[in-house]
Design an enzyme around this catalytic site. Sequence first.
Site, PDB file in Angstrom:
ATOM      1  N   SER A 129       0.890  -1.296  -0.234  1.00 26.34           N
ATOM      2  CA  SER A 129      -0.113  -0.178  -0.159  1.00 26.34           C
ATOM      3  C   SER A 129       0.816   1.129   0.000  1.00 26.34           C
ATOM      4  CB  SER A 129      -0.876  -0.036   1.267  1.00 26.34           C
ATOM      5  OG  SER A 129      -1.592   1.228   1.470  1.00 26.34           O
ATOM      6  N   TYR A 152      -1.090  -0.265  10.703  1.00 29.80           N
ATOM      7  CA  TYR A 152      -1.037  -0.620   9.190  1.00 29.80           C
ATOM      8  C   TYR A 152      -0.202  -0.029   8.406  1.00 29.80           C
ATOM      9  CZ  TYR A 152      -3.557  -1.250   4.785  1.00 29.80           C
ATOM     10  OH  TYR A 152      -3.696  -1.494   3.427  1.00 29.80           O
TER      11      TYR A 152
END
Length: 227
Positions: A129, A152
């Site tokens: 990501s 994350y």
Amino acid sequence: MTTTLITGANRGLGLETARRLIEAGHTVYAGMRDTGTGDEARALGAIPIALDVTDQASVDAAVASLPALDVLVNNAGVLGPSRQGVDDLDAASLVQTLDTNVVGVVRVTQACLPLLRRSAAPVIVNVASGVGWPRWLSTPGHDEYPVLGIPYAASKAAVIALTVQYAKSLPGFRVNASDPGYTATEFNGYSGHQTIQEGTDATVMLATIGADGPTGEFHNRSGRIEY
């Protein structure tokens, strides 16, 4: 025939990746924790298999059921707890997220290496990501800039780094990381501005490269993201 395993393939980006790779002629094994959630994958022509990336026995059993393997797409991931910066952060939150998003990639990849080494053109794609890209996290105007959650972001930064290291260690493989971008899925409450097809463009491209394709790189749908 190209045989492909996709983790976290019962919904969202994983399911769309399965659809597109089946369309491209791959035989797709759709890994998911509960095959009872695999009706959509079955309808596409994928073969659901039980695979929990946090459980080594589950990983080993899933991989042992594969007849062969050419392409591994490590797609499974969680947002995890602690999404609001430091006030809700504790060590358990970090460990939980890393166990799925980073250690899970290693569990599955290591279990798949013997099969991949038998392939004429082994490929690994790790779905990372832009939230793991420090330059974008710190640059106003990028989709990633407003993100405050630490686990994350840290997990996806680790996925990018381990991709580079796997690529160096496996010179006969093509090992790359993809950035789906801010895509409208259940994962983010359908808040993303990209379609799910756009969100899988980089992953599908990297999953279908030939033996002369890139390795050790990080790509989004626009191309390589320079380190």
